[in-house]
Motif scaffolding. Sequence first.
Motif, mmCIF file in Angstrom:
data_model
loop_
_atom_site.group_PDB
_atom_site.id
_atom_site.type_symbol
_atom_site.label_atom_id
_atom_site.label_comp_id
_atom_site.label_asym_id
_atom_site.label_seq_id
_atom_site.Cartn_x
_atom_site.Cartn_y
_atom_site.Cartn_z
ATOM 1 N N UNK A 57 39.152 45.076 25.046
ATOM 2 C CA UNK A 57 39.188 43.425 23.483
ATOM 3 C C UNK A 57 37.307 43.322 24.236
ATOM 4 N N UNK A 58 37.142 41.579 23.087
ATOM 5 C CA UNK A 58 35.720 42.288 23.344
ATOM 6 C C UNK A 58 35.035 41.400 24.346
ATOM 7 N N UNK A 59 33.814 41.142 24.461
ATOM 8 C CA UNK A 59 34.014 40.622 25.610
ATOM 9 C C UNK A 59 33.808 39.679 26.413
ATOM 10 N N UNK A 60 34.304 38.286 25.207
ATOM 11 C CA UNK A 60 34.070 36.491 25.079
ATOM 12 C C UNK A 60 35.767 36.341 24.336
ATOM 13 N N UNK A 61 36.203 37.481 24.608
ATOM 14 C CA UNK A 61 38.032 37.534 24.376
ATOM 15 C C UNK A 61 38.384 36.813 25.894
ATOM 16 N N UNK A 62 38.968 35.627 25.787
ATOM 17 C CA UNK A 62 39.853 35.530 26.719
ATOM 18 C C UNK A 62 41.337 36.363 27.432
ATOM 19 N N UNK A 63 41.292 36.148 28.313
ATOM 20 C CA UNK A 63 42.142 37.794 29.133
ATOM 21 C C UNK A 63 43.651 36.818 29.099
ATOM 22 N N UNK A 64 44.767 37.943 28.291
ATOM 23 C CA UNK A 64 45.723 38.111 28.254
ATOM 24 C C UNK A 64 46.759 38.001 29.577
ATOM 25 N N UNK A 65 46.066 38.797 30.235
ATOM 26 C CA UNK A 65 46.465 38.852 31.480
ATOM 27 C C UNK A 65 46.027 38.461 32.902
ATOM 28 N N UNK A 66 45.941 37.496 33.329
ATOM 29 C CA UNK A 66 45.129 36.941 34.330
ATOM 30 C C UNK A 66 45.129 37.727 35.514
ATOM 31 N N UNK A 67 44.530 38.707 35.922
ATOM 32 C CA UNK A 67 44.179 39.293 36.856
ATOM 33 C C UNK A 67 42.864 38.726 38.155
ATOM 34 N N UNK A 68 43.998 37.840 38.987
ATOM 35 C CA UNK A 68 44.030 37.346 40.002
ATOM 36 C C UNK A 68 43.419 37.893 41.271
ATOM 37 N N UNK A 69 43.905 38.265 41.371
ATOM 38 C CA UNK A 69 43.863 39.681 41.939
ATOM 39 C C UNK A 69 42.536 40.344 42.395
ATOM 40 N N UNK A 70 41.557 40.029 41.147
ATOM 41 C CA UNK A 70 39.829 41.007 41.119
ATOM 42 C C UNK A 70 39.865 40.474 42.560
ATOM 43 N N UNK A 71 39.506 39.180 42.624
ATOM 44 C CA UNK A 71 39.277 38.166 44.007
ATOM 45 C C UNK A 71 39.477 38.107 45.148
ATOM 46 N N UNK A 72 40.744 38.564 45.306
ATOM 47 C CA UNK A 72 41.341 38.982 46.598
ATOM 48 C C UNK A 72 40.826 39.908 47.175
ATOM 49 N N UNK A 73 40.943 41.374 45.563
ATOM 50 C CA UNK A 73 40.187 42.526 46.544
ATOM 51 C C UNK A 73 39.063 42.729 46.329
ATOM 52 N N UNK A 74 38.455 42.348 46.014
ATOM 53 C CA UNK A 74 36.890 41.671 46.104
ATOM 54 C C UNK A 74 36.703 40.921 47.316
ATOM 55 N N UNK A 75 37.057 39.970 47.852
ATOM 56 C CA UNK A 75 36.639 39.264 48.501
ATOM 57 C C UNK A 75 36.639 39.618 50.277
ATOM 58 N N UNK A 76 38.111 41.264 50.048
ATOM 59 C CA UNK A 76 38.385 41.493 51.342
ATOM 60 C C UNK A 76 37.877 42.589 51.430
ATOM 61 N N UNK A 77 37.270 43.750 50.151
ATOM 62 C CA UNK A 77 36.499 45.284 50.400
ATOM 63 C C UNK A 77 35.004 44.367 50.249
ATOM 64 N N UNK A 78 34.830 43.639 50.117
ATOM 65 C CA UNK A 78 33.442 43.412 50.102
ATOM 66 C C UNK A 78 33.373 42.517 51.415
ATOM 67 N N UNK A 79 34.025 41.999 52.096
ATOM 68 C CA UNK A 79 33.753 42.019 53.875
ATOM 69 C C UNK A 79 32.573 40.427 52.714
#
Length: 290
Positions: A57-79
């Motif tokens: 998709x285009x870089x400025x296209x809004x997400x069709x499905x909100x992958x909120x897990x990206x935040x939780x995974x990044x928070x835990x994995x990156x300490x």
Amino acid sequence: MTLTSTDPAMITVHKKRRDPVLIILWLALVVLAMIWIAPFIFILFTSLKNNADVMTTSAFAPPTHFETENFTKAWVTGNFSELMVNSVIITFIKVPVGLLISAMGAYALARIQMRWGKAILLFLLLGAMIPFQVMLAPLFTLVNSLGLIDTYVGVILPYLAFGIPYQVFILHGFFKAVPKELSEAALIDGASHFTTFRRVFLPISLPVLAALLILDFVSTWNEFAMALVLLQDKHMWTLPLGLMSFQGQFSNDYGQLNAAIVMTVLPAVLVYLIFQRYFVSGLTSGAVKG
């Protein structure tokens, strides 16, 4: 002798003549705002997408499905919980302490008659003109000799040393512009310089202090080079250092990477939004020469 027209038709004509200029100014402001906002929209949208959507998709296209897990995974994995604590401790100690020292120093230089007052102010300004990158090697040697490497104190003290001169310069200009009658009346009534500073100058300098707080918070929160040299233990890293390490490990996971960026810059954005009403007026007041 000048004549002024009160004819409504003439007033309407004058307003219409100004309209094209106002329209051009507003268009220019909108274009500049879009240029500045575009990267943030890209980062925010990407942080809510999975890798497949990012690539298709285009870089400025809004997400069709909100992958909120990206935040939780990044928070835990990156300490990021530990990194956030380190950044909060360093920033929330350095910023108010630096502003207090700068305000007291600026008041002393602006309102207390001292033989070497101008020389001291010039000395501070010379310190502000030296790029801190030039001082990284001797700074590391000094902090290491004091046994303060990988400590909060070892980072906060250099931050104070490089931040206070600029703040003193801004506050000194503001305090010099305050009418002398205010401080003289307080001193005649028996108030000490400390009381005059606390009850007279601090309340009227709140807009300037708020503007400096924004600048100091953002610069301290995002500082990278000095922290990289003085904090070698990963458990003492701040958010910018952790983000650098996270980027090296997850450079291909665009969703988690941009989620980490959002979490890193969000506190600075919130602080700016809270105090932004004082930003312009504060810097303008501090720039007045006495």
